[in-house]
Design an enzyme around this catalytic site. Structure first.
Site, PDB file in Angstrom:
ATOM      1  N   LYS A 112      46.615  41.686  35.239  1.00 11.63           N
ATOM      2  CA  LYS A 112      46.530  41.780  36.701  1.00 11.63           C
ATOM      3  C   LYS A 112      47.496  40.807  37.357  1.00 11.63           C
ATOM      4  O   LYS A 112      48.120  41.134  38.367  1.00 11.63           O
ATOM      5  CB  LYS A 112      45.101  41.480  37.177  1.00 11.63           C
ATOM      6  CG  LYS A 112      44.148  42.651  36.998  1.00 11.63           C
ATOM      7  CD  LYS A 112      42.817  42.335  37.667  1.00 11.63           C
ATOM      8  CE  LYS A 112      41.777  43.401  37.398  1.00 11.63           C
ATOM      9  NZ  LYS A 112      40.438  43.014  37.884  1.00 11.63           N
ATOM     10  N   LYS A 193      44.637  52.636  29.778  1.00 13.66           N
ATOM     11  CA  LYS A 193      43.233  52.865  30.134  1.00 13.66           C
ATOM     12  C   LYS A 193      43.129  53.551  31.492  1.00 13.66           C
ATOM     13  O   LYS A 193      43.884  53.215  32.410  1.00 13.66           O
ATOM     14  CB  LYS A 193      42.558  51.484  30.184  1.00 13.66           C
ATOM     15  CG  LYS A 193      41.090  51.494  30.437  1.00 13.66           C
ATOM     16  CD  LYS A 193      40.602  50.091  30.760  1.00 13.66           C
ATOM     17  CE  LYS A 193      41.080  49.611  32.097  1.00 13.66           C
ATOM     18  NZ  LYS A 193      40.413  48.448  32.657  1.00 13.66           N
ATOM     19  N   LYS A 196      40.766  52.423  38.059  1.00 15.01           N
ATOM     20  CA  LYS A 196      40.530  52.745  39.478  1.00 15.01           C
ATOM     21  C   LYS A 196      41.769  52.455  40.301  1.00 15.01           C
ATOM     22  O   LYS A 196      42.013  53.088  41.305  1.00 15.01           O
ATOM     23  CB  LYS A 196      39.405  51.846  40.031  1.00 15.01           C
ATOM     24  CG  LYS A 196      38.022  52.185  39.558  1.00 15.01           C
ATOM     25  CD  LYS A 196      37.016  51.368  40.384  1.00 15.01           C
ATOM     26  CE  LYS A 196      35.912  50.813  39.540  1.00 15.01           C
ATOM     27  NZ  LYS A 196      35.988  49.361  39.331  1.00 15.01           N
TER      28      LYS A 196
HETATM   29  P1  TYM Z   1      34.978  47.681  36.423  1.00 14.70           P
HETATM   30  O1  TYM Z   1      34.543  47.854  37.834  1.00 14.70           O
HETATM   31  O2  TYM Z   1      36.435  47.605  36.142  1.00 14.70           O
HETATM   32  O3  TYM Z   1      34.401  48.837  35.535  1.00 14.70           O
HETATM   33  C1  TYM Z   1      33.028  49.152  35.567  1.00 14.70           C
HETATM   34  C2  TYM Z   1      32.577  49.578  34.194  1.00 14.70           C
HETATM   35  O4  TYM Z   1      33.325  50.717  33.755  1.00 14.70           O
HETATM   36  C3  TYM Z   1      33.893  50.460  32.484  1.00 14.70           C
HETATM   37  N1  TYM Z   1      35.211  51.125  32.426  1.00 14.70           N
HETATM   38  C4  TYM Z   1      35.568  51.998  31.485  1.00 14.70           C
HETATM   39  N2  TYM Z   1      34.913  52.497  30.427  1.00 14.70           N
HETATM   40  C5  TYM Z   1      35.555  53.407  29.657  1.00 14.70           C
HETATM   41  N3  TYM Z   1      36.829  53.829  29.894  1.00 14.70           N
HETATM   42  C6  TYM Z   1      37.528  53.339  30.953  1.00 14.70           C
HETATM   43  N4  TYM Z   1      38.760  53.757  31.196  1.00 14.70           N
HETATM   44  C7  TYM Z   1      36.890  52.384  31.802  1.00 14.70           C
HETATM   45  N5  TYM Z   1      37.282  51.729  32.918  1.00 14.70           N
HETATM   46  C8  TYM Z   1      36.235  50.941  33.281  1.00 14.70           C
HETATM   47  C9  TYM Z   1      34.026  48.959  32.401  1.00 14.70           C
HETATM   48  O5  TYM Z   1      34.088  48.521  31.072  1.00 14.70           O
HETATM   49  C10 TYM Z   1      32.786  48.503  33.117  1.00 14.70           C
HETATM   50  O6  TYM Z   1      31.685  48.492  32.239  1.00 14.70           O
HETATM   51  N6  TYM Z   1      34.243  42.866  35.477  1.00 14.70           N
HETATM   52  C11 TYM Z   1      33.580  44.138  35.562  1.00 14.70           C
HETATM   53  C12 TYM Z   1      32.436  44.180  36.543  1.00 14.70           C
HETATM   54  C13 TYM Z   1      31.396  43.142  36.340  1.00 14.70           C
HETATM   55  C14 TYM Z   1      30.403  43.113  35.332  1.00 14.70           C
HETATM   56  C15 TYM Z   1      29.603  41.966  35.610  1.00 14.70           C
HETATM   57  C16 TYM Z   1      30.116  43.937  34.242  1.00 14.70           C
HETATM   58  C17 TYM Z   1      31.181  42.066  37.141  1.00 14.70           C
HETATM   59  N7  TYM Z   1      30.109  41.362  36.698  1.00 14.70           N
HETATM   60  C18 TYM Z   1      28.544  41.643  34.784  1.00 14.70           C
HETATM   61  C19 TYM Z   1      29.043  43.588  33.439  1.00 14.70           C
HETATM   62  C20 TYM Z   1      28.261  42.449  33.699  1.00 14.70           C
HETATM   63  C21 TYM Z   1      34.591  45.171  36.000  1.00 14.70           C
HETATM   64  O7  TYM Z   1      35.586  44.879  36.593  1.00 14.70           O
HETATM   65  O8  TYM Z   1      34.232  46.445  35.772  1.00 14.70           O
END
Ligand code: TYM
Length: 330
Positions: A112, A193, A196
């Site tokens: 990032k 990957k 979003k």
């Molecule tokens: P975020 O918002 O990027 O993604 C949310 C969840 O979706 C999963 N994910 C994917 N899984 C499979 N293939 C993909 N291409 C893909 N893109 C995203 C992510 O692994 C995630 O589970 N840092 C985290 C948010 C967060 C969090 C937490 C998660 C904040 N605090 C505490 C767990 C526990 C994030 O940015 O997810």
């Protein structure tokens, strides 16, 4: 005691099928085995600039998607992170026990940061806030996609360091990945990957995309030069399409091989599109119903915050006592 599950999603763009197959869909399946808390992590989203109006509406949209996808608001708590100030407070306390070198190693930060002209300190501290989300509730299990594994490992390292400095305080959280769909790749570029923030209409299938758009995106997906599906030599694009189908359908490996071996790519894509649409359509219909009544969602989010705040505050109180910072005598 019933084990506790916690996870979160950033309201920083359109939720896509990677988020669903890697995280949200898994939460729906396992929620009743646990005491469940699912967060909309708006404080994480602002680590990169978000237009205020868009962020405000995304938070509501995601709450609606959670419920439409099947998160049971009578059982599971849906919480907007910023409505429970203890998240930010614990993050600071944990920042003070986290070596910078640990954060410098985070691959998501490096990726990032490379894409930004100027990097906010929040982006660097991002994984500490995520550790705080988890440790605040003494979560036992954290269901996420593969890209979050390194952050989860860091959360455990921070917990361990805190426990060894100040005495046993935090539960060690375990990572839970889905068996299929833990890493869904971009449809336009299966070496990256699905994300979003990636631009380009051919990249992702958003959970609220209409059926004709879903079909168009999948029909244009990158494959390889084989004439049809060959499980031994397939490239990442075909593997990704098969993973999407398998994760949505729940088919076994054997059923996948029997059905898809030798299939031409046009037919494969048609089947993947039909399966995706048939799984998303009911959710999209429920989403329209749910969001027709904004007070219904506000009620769910208020209840979520009300239920989890005492748990969060108890942890912060304990951490402050352990660290020796001021706590009133009574
Ligand atoms: P975020 O918002 O990027 O993604 C949310 C969840 O979706 C999963 N994910 C994917 N899984 C499979 N293939 C993909 N291409 C893909 N893109 C995203 C992510 O692994 C995630 O589970 N840092 C985290 C948010 C967060 C969090 C937490 C998660 C904040 N605090 C505490 C767990 C526990 C994030 O940015 O997810």
């Amino acid at each position: 005691m019933i084990p506790r599950v916690l996870s979160g999603i950033q309201p920083s763009g359109n939720l896509h099928i990677g988020n669903y197959l890697g995280a949200l869909g898994n939460w729906v399946k396992i929620q009743h085995q646990y005491e469940s808390i699912f967060c909309i992590v708006d404080l994480h989203a602002i680590t990169v600039y978000q237009k205020p109006e868009e962020l405000r509406s995304k938070i509501r949209e995601i709450a609606g998607i959670f419920v439409a996808a099947g998160i049971d608001p009578e059982h599971s708590r849906i919480v907007v992170q910023s409505t429970v100030p203890a998240h930010a407070e614990l993050a600071w306390l944990l920042t003070c026990v986290t070596p910078m070198g640990w954060l410098e190693r985070m691959t998501q930060f490096k990726a990032k940061a490379a894409a930004q002209e100027s990097i906010g300190d929040g982006l660097f501290q991002y994984p500490v806030l995520m550790a705080a989300d988890i440790l605040l509730y003494q979560a036992n299990v954290v269901p996420v996609g593969e890209d979050q594994m390194q952050h989860l490992e860091l959360a455990r390292d921070i917990a361990q360091r805190f426990n060894s400095l100040y005495g046993d305080t935090f539960t060690m959280p375990a990572t839970k990945l889905p068996s299929v769909g833990a890493r869904i790749m971009g449809l336009d570029d299966p070496t990256a990957k699905m994300s979003k923030s990636a631009s380009g209409s051919g990249h992702a299938v958003a959970l609220l995309d209409p059926p004709d758009r879903i079909k168009k995106t999948i029909m244009r997906a990158t494959t390889d030069s084989n004439p049809g599906v060959d499980f031994e030599t397939m490239g990442p694009g075909v593997a990704n399409l098969l993973a999407i189908f398998q994760a949505f359908s729940g088919w076994t490996d054997d059923a996948m091989r029997t059905n898809f071996s030798g299939m031409r790519y046009g037919d494969l894509k048609k089947q993947v599109a039909e399966m995706t649409i048939s799984c998303l359509e009911p959710m999209q219909k429920r989403y329209q119903e749910i969001t027709a009544d904004p007070e219904y969602l506000d009620g769910i989010l208020q209840r979520g915050a009300d239920v989890v705040t005492p748990i969060a505050n108890a942890t912060v109180k304990l951490v402050k006592e352990r660290m020796g910072i001021y706590t009133p005598a009574r």
